[in-house]
Design a protein around this motif. Structure first.
Motif, mmCIF file in Angstrom:
data_model
loop_
_atom_site.group_PDB
_atom_site.id
_atom_site.type_symbol
_atom_site.label_atom_id
_atom_site.label_comp_id
_atom_site.label_asym_id
_atom_site.label_seq_id
_atom_site.Cartn_x
_atom_site.Cartn_y
_atom_site.Cartn_z
ATOM 1 N N SER A 111 70.991 50.386 38.821
ATOM 2 C CA SER A 111 70.397 48.826 38.296
ATOM 3 C C SER A 111 70.819 47.930 37.709
ATOM 4 O O SER A 111 71.938 48.305 37.164
ATOM 5 N N PRO A 112 70.461 46.486 37.580
ATOM 6 C CA PRO A 112 71.652 45.718 36.946
ATOM 7 C C PRO A 112 71.308 45.252 35.229
ATOM 8 O O PRO A 112 70.029 46.374 34.951
ATOM 9 N N THR A 113 72.042 45.377 34.861
ATOM 10 C CA THR A 113 72.137 45.251 33.347
ATOM 11 C C THR A 113 71.668 44.468 33.220
ATOM 12 O O THR A 113 71.386 42.610 33.407
ATOM 13 N N THR A 114 69.756 44.350 31.908
ATOM 14 C CA THR A 114 69.725 43.112 31.301
ATOM 15 C C THR A 114 69.526 42.871 29.966
ATOM 16 O O THR A 114 70.621 43.479 29.216
ATOM 17 N N PHE A 146 71.818 41.320 23.344
ATOM 18 C CA PHE A 146 71.770 42.747 22.902
ATOM 19 C C PHE A 146 71.511 43.175 24.697
ATOM 20 O O PHE A 146 70.529 42.130 25.610
ATOM 21 N N THR A 147 72.416 44.520 25.316
ATOM 22 C CA THR A 147 71.761 45.249 26.266
ATOM 23 C C THR A 147 70.714 46.714 26.195
ATOM 24 O O THR A 147 70.337 46.870 25.111
ATOM 25 N N CYS A 148 68.936 45.908 27.305
ATOM 26 C CA CYS A 148 68.530 46.984 27.445
ATOM 27 C C CYS A 148 69.456 48.031 28.111
ATOM 28 O O CYS A 148 69.868 48.602 29.013
ATOM 29 N N ASP A 149 68.215 49.936 27.786
ATOM 30 C CA ASP A 149 68.792 50.641 28.607
ATOM 31 C C ASP A 149 68.558 50.457 29.799
ATOM 32 O O ASP A 149 67.678 50.066 30.626
ATOM 33 N N ARG A 150 69.592 51.325 30.910
ATOM 34 C CA ARG A 150 69.564 50.768 32.493
ATOM 35 C C ARG A 150 68.107 52.136 33.062
ATOM 36 O O ARG A 150 68.554 53.295 32.061
ATOM 37 N N ILE A 151 67.345 52.153 33.879
ATOM 38 C CA ILE A 151 67.182 53.040 34.060
ATOM 39 C C ILE A 151 67.984 53.925 35.328
ATOM 40 O O ILE A 151 67.501 54.851 35.189
ATOM 41 N N SER A 152 68.945 53.178 36.419
ATOM 42 C CA SER A 152 70.058 54.172 36.661
ATOM 43 C C SER A 152 70.945 53.626 36.504
ATOM 44 O O SER A 152 70.642 52.681 36.282
ATOM 45 N N TRP A 153 72.191 54.250 37.023
ATOM 46 C CA TRP A 153 73.354 53.220 37.321
ATOM 47 C C TRP A 153 73.702 52.720 38.459
ATOM 48 O O TRP A 153 74.686 51.299 37.925
ATOM 49 N N LYS A 204 67.770 38.422 23.491
ATOM 50 C CA LYS A 204 67.918 37.880 22.456
ATOM 51 C C LYS A 204 66.788 38.826 21.698
ATOM 52 O O LYS A 204 67.620 39.023 20.333
ATOM 53 N N ASP A 205 65.708 39.316 22.157
ATOM 54 C CA ASP A 205 65.468 40.526 21.345
ATOM 55 C C ASP A 205 64.893 41.608 21.901
ATOM 56 O O ASP A 205 64.393 41.789 22.916
ATOM 57 N N LEU A 206 65.274 42.472 21.215
ATOM 58 C CA LEU A 206 65.173 44.116 21.865
ATOM 59 C C LEU A 206 64.040 44.111 22.419
ATOM 60 O O LEU A 206 63.496 45.197 22.764
ATOM 61 N N SER A 207 62.885 43.436 21.395
ATOM 62 C CA SER A 207 61.144 43.950 22.052
ATOM 63 C C SER A 207 60.517 43.560 23.315
ATOM 64 O O SER A 207 59.687 43.341 24.233
ATOM 65 N N LEU A 208 61.563 43.204 23.779
ATOM 66 C CA LEU A 208 61.698 42.051 25.184
ATOM 67 C C LEU A 208 62.401 42.966 26.226
ATOM 68 O O LEU A 208 61.792 42.638 27.684
ATOM 69 N N CYS A 209 62.461 43.993 26.315
ATOM 70 C CA CYS A 209 63.337 44.716 26.756
ATOM 71 C C CYS A 209 61.825 45.813 27.528
ATOM 72 O O CYS A 209 61.963 46.389 28.723
#
Length: 97
Positions: free
Chosen positions: A85-88, A76-83, A91-96
């Protein structure tokens, strides 16, 4: 594979553009010391510019492929801080956070 993966296409571009930057810096030092350009300056510059340009062209499809492949593998893709920032990918959204 890891539970948390960070990917940025700009790192790919920087990796392949670094030789051009270092060569430009070393040529400027050479010019100020010896007051002339290096012997094969135009040939080397041409190829380093082609490599840097190719990295710009290939960074977009590689970024799309990495995004597709990781999402296909269950990340899954985590929300990015800015455009910028790298994409994170996680496997589990709790790791964001």
């Amino acid at each position: 594979m890891k539970d948390k993966i960070t990917f940025s296409a700009s790192i790919f571009v920087c990796f392949f553009a670094t030789p051009l930057i270092l060569y430009t810096f070393s040529c400027s030092v050479f010019f100020f010391i010896f007051d002339r350009q290096p012997k094969y300056n135009m040939v080397i510059s041409k190829y380093l510019i082609m490599i840097a340009f190719a990295s710009l062209v290939f960074s977009f499809p590689i970024s799309l492929y990495v995004n597709y492949k990781l999402k296909h593998d269950g990340y899954f893709t985590c929300d990015r801080i800015s455009w910028m920032s790298p994409t994170t990918y996680v496997k589990d959204l709790s790791l964001c956070r």
